[in-house]
Design a protein around this motif. Structure first.
Motif, PDB file in Angstrom:
ATOM      1  N   TRP A 159     -10.302  -3.027   0.758  1.00  0.00           N
ATOM      2  CA  TRP A 159      -9.604  -2.109   1.665  1.00  0.00           C
ATOM      3  C   TRP A 159     -10.217  -2.231   3.051  1.00  0.00           C
ATOM      4  CZ3 TRP A 159      -5.259   0.637   0.866  1.00  0.00           C
ATOM      5  CH2 TRP A 159      -4.839   0.830  -0.460  1.00  0.00           C
ATOM      6  N   GLY A 207       0.445   5.926  -0.318  1.00  0.00           N
ATOM      7  CA  GLY A 207      -0.417   7.088  -0.437  1.00  0.00           C
ATOM      8  C   GLY A 207      -0.919   7.662   0.864  1.00  0.00           C
ATOM      9  N   CYS A 250      -4.793  -3.152   2.315  1.00  0.00           N
ATOM     10  CA  CYS A 250      -5.503  -3.837   1.250  1.00  0.00           C
ATOM     11  C   CYS A 250      -5.302  -5.341   1.441  1.00  0.00           C
ATOM     12  CB  CYS A 250      -5.056  -3.396  -0.131  1.00  0.00           C
ATOM     13  SG  CYS A 250      -3.341  -3.709  -0.552  1.00  0.00           S
ATOM     14  N   THR A 310      -5.778   9.672  -2.138  1.00  0.00           N
ATOM     15  CA  THR A 310      -5.937   8.429  -2.892  1.00  0.00           C
ATOM     16  C   THR A 310      -4.860   7.435  -2.466  1.00  0.00           C
ATOM     17  OG1 THR A 310      -6.875   9.590  -4.800  1.00  0.00           O
ATOM     18  CG2 THR A 310      -6.030   7.373  -5.174  1.00  0.00           C
ATOM     19  N   HIS A 326     -10.000   6.102  -3.469  1.00  0.00           N
ATOM     20  CA  HIS A 326     -10.026   7.563  -3.450  1.00  0.00           C
ATOM     21  C   HIS A 326     -10.973   8.004  -2.340  1.00  0.00           C
ATOM     22  CE1 HIS A 326      -9.752  11.648  -4.772  1.00  0.00           C
ATOM     23  NE2 HIS A 326     -11.065  11.723  -4.904  1.00  0.00           N
ATOM     24  N   GLU A 355       0.835  -1.187   0.000  1.00  0.00           N
ATOM     25  CA  GLU A 355       0.000   0.000   0.000  1.00  0.00           C
ATOM     26  C   GLU A 355       0.877   1.246   0.000  1.00  0.00           C
ATOM     27  OE1 GLU A 355      -2.002  -2.946   2.956  1.00  0.00           O
ATOM     28  OE2 GLU A 355       0.005  -2.209   2.508  1.00  0.00           O
ATOM     29  N   ARG A 393      -9.980   0.051  -9.961  1.00  0.00           N
ATOM     30  CA  ARG A 393      -8.739  -0.656 -10.276  1.00  0.00           C
ATOM     31  C   ARG A 393      -8.316  -0.348 -11.705  1.00  0.00           C
ATOM     32  NH1 ARG A 393      -9.892  -6.420  -8.594  1.00  0.00           N
ATOM     33  NH2 ARG A 393      -7.657  -6.637  -9.026  1.00  0.00           N
ATOM     34  N   THR A 447      -2.978  -2.349 -10.159  1.00  0.00           N
ATOM     35  CA  THR A 447      -3.172  -1.536  -8.964  1.00  0.00           C
ATOM     36  C   THR A 447      -4.663  -1.355  -8.660  1.00  0.00           C
ATOM     37  OG1 THR A 447      -1.113  -0.335  -9.403  1.00  0.00           O
ATOM     38  CG2 THR A 447      -2.653   0.697  -7.872  1.00  0.00           C
ATOM     39  N   TYR A 480      -7.099   1.133  -6.260  1.00  0.00           N
ATOM     40  CA  TYR A 480      -7.049   2.434  -5.599  1.00  0.00           C
ATOM     41  C   TYR A 480      -8.240   2.617  -4.662  1.00  0.00           C
ATOM     42  CZ  TYR A 480      -3.925   3.438  -9.531  1.00  0.00           C
ATOM     43  OH  TYR A 480      -2.913   3.404 -10.460  1.00  0.00           O
ATOM     44  N   SER A 528      -3.095   3.595  -2.887  1.00  0.00           N
ATOM     45  CA  SER A 528      -2.824   2.605  -3.929  1.00  0.00           C
ATOM     46  C   SER A 528      -2.438   1.274  -3.301  1.00  0.00           C
ATOM     47  CB  SER A 528      -1.682   3.079  -4.829  1.00  0.00           C
ATOM     48  OG  SER A 528      -1.985   4.304  -5.443  1.00  0.00           O
ATOM     49  N   CYS A 529      -2.798   0.210  -3.981  1.00  0.00           N
ATOM     50  CA  CYS A 529      -2.440  -1.149  -3.553  1.00  0.00           C
ATOM     51  C   CYS A 529      -1.956  -1.889  -4.787  1.00  0.00           C
ATOM     52  CB  CYS A 529      -3.649  -1.842  -2.947  1.00  0.00           C
ATOM     53  SG  CYS A 529      -3.434  -3.612  -2.623  1.00  0.00           S
ATOM     54  N   THR A 530      -0.737  -2.389  -4.728  1.00  0.00           N
ATOM     55  CA  THR A 530      -0.206  -3.130  -5.856  1.00  0.00           C
ATOM     56  C   THR A 530       0.509  -4.370  -5.346  1.00  0.00           C
ATOM     57  OG1 THR A 530       1.058  -2.919  -7.916  1.00  0.00           O
ATOM     58  CG2 THR A 530       2.016  -1.947  -5.929  1.00  0.00           C
TER      59      THR A 530
END
Length: 125
Positions: free
Chosen positions: A36, A8, A96, A19, A82, A6, A72, A78, A80, A21-23
């Motif tokens: 999330w 941001g 996440c 926002t 927001h 994660e 996504r 990724t 997201y 992010s998760c990747t």
């Protein structure tokens, strides 16, 4: 094997936006349902929002509905989150998590095999 990361998290004023992010660093996140969660100070982990693999099905907890949006970008591997109209009670560590299939009881933590380490969001003036 997924390794979720994660990013941001930040300090933001009430009413502000952010926002997250998760990747996945090693494998594709695109084949997984992603959710999330948030853990506020002194509280348990709360499911906030889930998105399916294709991105056309989303669910939200009542506490964030109409303020948060999950989406996504599979080209970027990724997912997201927001967040608008942030409140002090949104403060917490945001995680996440990924699962191989969607469950109607999507906020159950034990359903998820993969978790990130979390990113801190602080809402304060």
């Amino acid at each position: 094997q997924l390794q979720l990361v994660e990013s941001g998290g930040d300090l933001v004023q009430p009413g502000g936006s952010l926002t997250l992010s998760c990747t996945s660093s090693q494998s594709s996140l695109n084949s997984y349902v992603t959710t999330w969660f948030r853990q506020a100070p002194g509280k348990g982990r709360e499911g906030l929002s889930v998105i399916n693999v294709s991105g056309d099905m989303k669910q939200y907890a009542d506490s964030v509905k109409a303020r948060f949006t999950i989406f996504r970008d599979n080209a970027k591997n990724t997912v997201y989150l927001h967040m608008n109209a942030l409140k002090p009670e949104d403060t917490g560590v945001y995680f996440c998590a990924a699962a191989s299939y969607y469950l109607s009881a999507w906020a159950i933590q034990s359903h998820y095999s993969y978790w990130g380490q979390g990113t801190q969001v602080t809402v304060s003036s």
